[in-house]
Each structure stands twice: as structure tokens, then as C-alpha cells.
Write an enzyme that holds these catalytic residues in place. Structure first.
Site, PDB file in Angstrom:
ATOM      1  N   ASP A   1       0.859  -1.195   0.000  1.00  0.00           N
ATOM      2  CA  ASP A   1       0.000   0.000   0.000  1.00  0.00           C
ATOM      3  C   ASP A   1       0.896   1.246   0.000  1.00  0.00           C
ATOM      4  O   ASP A   1       2.025   1.177  -0.471  1.00  0.00           O
ATOM      5  CB  ASP A   1      -0.950  -0.067   1.209  1.00  0.00           C
ATOM      6  CG  ASP A   1      -2.256   0.660   0.941  1.00  0.00           C
ATOM      7  OD1 ASP A   1      -2.193   1.853   0.606  1.00  0.00           O
ATOM      8  OD2 ASP A   1      -3.332   0.048   1.066  1.00  0.00           O
TER       9      ASP A   1
ATOM     10  N   HIS B   1       2.041   2.058  -3.223  1.00  0.00           N
ATOM     11  CA  HIS B   1       1.150   3.057  -3.819  1.00  0.00           C
ATOM     12  C   HIS B   1       1.701   4.468  -3.732  1.00  0.00           C
ATOM     13  O   HIS B   1       0.978   5.436  -3.890  1.00  0.00           O
ATOM     14  CB  HIS B   1      -0.246   2.978  -3.171  1.00  0.00           C
ATOM     15  CG  HIS B   1      -0.929   1.664  -3.377  1.00  0.00           C
ATOM     16  ND1 HIS B   1      -2.167   1.374  -2.859  1.00  0.00           N
ATOM     17  CD2 HIS B   1      -0.547   0.558  -4.070  1.00  0.00           C
ATOM     18  CE1 HIS B   1      -2.511   0.139  -3.208  1.00  0.00           C
ATOM     19  NE2 HIS B   1      -1.546  -0.377  -3.944  1.00  0.00           N
TER      20      HIS B   1
END
Ligand SMILES: *[C@@H]1O[C@H](CO)[C@@H](O)[C@H](O)[C@H]1NC(C)=O
Ligand SMILES: *[C@@H]1O[C@H](CO)[C@@H](O)[C@H](O)[C@H]1NC(C)=O
Ligand SMILES: *[C@@H]1O[C@H](CO)[C@@H](O)[C@H](O)[C@H]1NC(C)=O
Ligand SMILES: *[C@@H]1O[C@H](CO)[C@@H](O)[C@H](O)[C@H]1NC(C)=O
Ligand SMILES: *[C@@H]1O[C@H](CO)[C@@H](O)[C@H](O)[C@H]1NC(C)=O
Ligand SMILES: *[C@@H]1O[C@H](CO)[C@@H](O)[C@H](O)[C@H]1NC(C)=O
Length: 313
Positions: free
Chosen positions: A222, A245
Site C-alpha cells: 500500500d 502506492h
């Protein structure tokens, strides 16, 4: 004859001083092994660690808690201040492994540091969150009553903190969370989880100020770094991010009257194989809020799907 005796006395006295001096120096290191902690990878060392911590925290001299080399099993712990001396060390040289079953956690964190001034967390060791089982049962995207998975390392209400050299591996949820931390330096750490692991943000922070993160490698499933409401004066430099991310301001605007975000700079960072590079995002139909003075500069992007993304849904 007399002189020889004197010499001997001198020598004895001298050695006694050395022994005493080294005892004094050792007295400031609280080794979990001296409190019953076993490096067998299966006996829970949380009680031993708490005893070592409490001794160090009660000490009037700056002291250090040590987890030496070896593999240890560590259940959830809360290491709390305020401590009596102006600084306290936590040296991790071994590998500590969390329980792999997320249902044994009654709290939202695995290793929690709170209400401490002058904490230095350092060493060549690893916090291994053992997240593999947890990632598979995480269904929070579909199920609002899902089990909240524990964050590996929580830092709550800390002033003057240094975190350096440690590794955080395979957290169940976020690797690190900073809440109400002021004057914090994160230097030369390594955060690692597989790209396909769910929700394993590297570092999340909120309601915190004057934080520097530098010379650090973050590879997760993430966000590498996510910057929540109330973050002010954060500097991120020389961070290598990916997979993951990217670096994200937000999501902001979940609640009314959120604290503002300001004074954020991300410089000289590299993003490799990430979904996003640098991002600012809000929730859909969010109430008004402020995010200002944000600088992204000298960034290298390599195979990044959305290098710069400002997303208000
Ligand atoms: C941190 O600093 C704030 C503001 O100076 C103070 O109120 C708080 O007690 C400090 N906390 C600790 C744990 O030292
Ligand atoms: C963080 O970095 C800024 C800018 O480089 C510097 O002015 C500040 O002193 C640093 N803060 C800490 C807590 O190291
Ligand atoms: C970071 O830690 C992971 C897991 O221990 C390791 O595979 C990787 O090589 C480390 N990266 C760096 C830059 O040290
Ligand atoms: C952030 O930095 C600015 C500029 O140096 C300063 O005016 C402000 O007081 C700082 N805010 C906090 C919360 O440290
Ligand atoms: C970025 O980091 C590299 C490697 O550490 C260094 O040589 C370079 O001067 C840095 N650039 C900036 C703009 O800080
Ligand atoms: C580019 O990044 C994606 C992840 O965003 C990864 O799946 C893919 O293998 C990468 N491509 C190359 C050529 O490394």
C-alpha cells in the site's frame, strides 16, 4: 618488599575500579535475557520485555533495553512512559516475531511506544509482523464489521524520537503509525512486505509535527508513506519507494473540522514499480479543509502508473 606490596595494592585497586566502572556501564543496559526472555522463537518474551522496559524507564540515568541477536516470539506489548531520565534506548539486534493469528490481539497494535520523551529505537534487528495469515482474512473492503488488524509499531504521544537502522517486515496492517509525535527523525530503516499484501502502508502519521524521514527503503502493498490530518513540517528525503502506492497526502476530509496539513516536503526520492508517485487525495464530498505548502521536488519515477495524482474522487 614494602614497595612490592604497595604495587600489588595499587594493582588490585586499579582492577577493582575497572570492574566497578564496567558494572556501572552495564547497569544501564537492560537485556531481556536477564529478565527471562528466551531466544527460542516460541516462548513469549512480552513479560521479560516489559520488566526490562520498566527498569530502564525507572532509571534516573539514560538506559537502554536490549534484545540481543536471536529469534524471539513476542506477544502484544505497550511500552509506556513517562520515564525518569530524559532519554531511553531500545536496541533490537534480534528478530522478534508477532503471533501469526490476528485473533489473539485485543488491541490495535503489536509493539506500542507511548508517552515517552527522548526515545531512540535502533539496531540491526527486525520486527516481523508475521502478516501472511492476516492478509488473507482481511475483508475490510467488503465487510464493515471486519476484524481490525494490529499495526506493527505504534508511536503515540512521543517527543524527541530517533528511529534508525531497524527493519519492519510483513506487518498485518500498517507497519508504523505516528500519532501526536513531535520532533522525530527516522533514518536508514527498511520497511518490507510483498506488493500483493493488503493495507500494509509503510509509515502513516497524523496530528504530528517536525518529522524527518530520510535514507529509507519502503516496499509494501500500500502507501509507502501516508500523511494524515494534522501533519505539519514533515521532510521526506532520499526514500526509495516501491512496490506500493507511493507517497500520499490523505485521504483527507473524512471528518468535519480536521486539523490542517502543512509544510510537507518530499525531495530526492525514487519511486520504482509503484501504482502512484506523489499524491494528494480527499474523500468524496468531503467537508472543507486545508492542505498547504506542499513540495515534491527532485523525484525519480520509474515504471510508475500515476506519477503525480491529485484526486478528489
Ligand atoms: C511532549 O511535549 C508536549 C509539549 O511540550 C508536552 O505537553 C508533553 O507532556 C510532552 N510529552 C512527553 C511524553 O514528554
Ligand atoms: C528536519 O529537517 C529540517 C530540514 O532539513 C531541519 O531544519 C530540522 O532541524 C530537522 N528536524 C529534526 C527533528 O531533525
Ligand atoms: C529490507 O529487508 C528485506 C527483508 O528482510 C530484505 O529482503 C531486503 O534486502 C532489505 N533491503 C535493504 C535495502 O536492506
Ligand atoms: C512549521 O514550520 C514553520 C516554518 O518554519 C513554523 O512557522 C511553524 O511554527 C512550524 N509548525 C510546527 C507545528 O512546528
Ligand atoms: C540526492 O541524493 C543523491 C544521493 O544521495 C545526492 O548525490 C544528491 O546530491 C541529492 N540531491 C539533492 C537535490 O538533494
Ligand atoms: C511495473 O510496475 C508494476 C506494478 O505497478 C509491475 O507489476 C510490473 O512488473 C512493473 N514492470 C516492470 C517492467 O518492472
Amino acid at each position: 618488599m614494602k614497595k612490592k606490596k604497595m604495587d600489588l595494592k595499587w594493582k588490585q585497586w586499579y582492577f577493582m575500579c575497572i570492574v566497578l566502572a564496567s558494572r556501572v556501564a552495564e547497569a544501564h543496559v537492560f537485556d531481556v535475557k536477564d529478565f527471562g526472555g528466551k531466544a527460542d522463537g516460541k516462548t513469549d518474551i512480552s513479560k521479560a520485555l516489559l520488566s526490562a522496559w520498566n527498569n530502564a524507564c525507572e532509571s534516573l540515568e539514560p538506559s537502554t533495553v536490549l534484545i540481543p541477536e536471536g529469534t524471539y516470539f513476542l506477544g502484544p506489548v505497550i511500552l509506556q512512559g513517562p520515564c525518569k531520565s530524559p532519554s531511553i534506548g531500545f536496541q533490537l539486534e534480534g528478530v522478534v516475531q508477532a503471533p501469526s493469528n490476528p485473533f489473539v490481539f485485543k488491541t490495535d497494535g503489536w509493539t506500542v511506544f507511548q508517552y515517552i520523551n527522548g526515545l531512540t529505537l535502533f539496531g540491526k534487528g527486525t520486527f516481523d509482523g508475521q502478516g501472511q495469515i492476516a492478509w488473507n482474512i482481511n475483508n475490510c473492503a467488503q465487510n464493515p464489521n471486519c476484524k481490525m488488524l494490529p499495526v506493527s509499531l505504534r508511536f503515540n504521544f512521543l517527543n524527541n524520537t530517533l528511529i534508525r537502522d531497524i527493519t519492519s517486515l510483513n506487518s498485518k496492517n500498517f507497519h508504523m503509525n505516528f500519532l501526536a509525535c513531535y520532533d522525530m527523525t527516522v533514518q536508514h530503516i527498511n520497511i518490507s512486505a510483498p506488493g500483493e499484501s493488503a493495507n500494509t502502508d509503510g509509515i502513516h502519521m497524523g496530528s504530528s509535527a517536525r518529522i524527518n524521514i530520510t535514507d529509507t527503503v519502503i516496499a509494501t502493498g500500500d502507501d509507502c508513506i501516508s500523511i494524515g490530518p494534522g501533519t505539519r513540517n514533515l521532510t521526506v528525503t532520499k526514500v526509495v519507494c516501491g512496490p506500493g502506492h507511493g507517497v500520499s497526502v490523505g485521504s483527507l476530509g473524512k471528518y468535519k473540522d480536521e486539523e490542517e496539513v502543512s509544510g510537507i516536503s518530499v525531495r530526492n526520492c525514487t519511486f520504482i514499480n509503484t501504482q502512484n508517485g506523489v499524491r494528494i487525495k480527499t474523500w468524496a464530498s468531503s467537508p472543507a479543509g486545508i492542505a498547504s505548502d506542499i513540495i515534491f521536488e527532485d523525484i525519480i519515477m520509474q515504471n510508475v502508473s500515476n506519477p503525480v495524482i491529485l484526486d478528489q474522487e
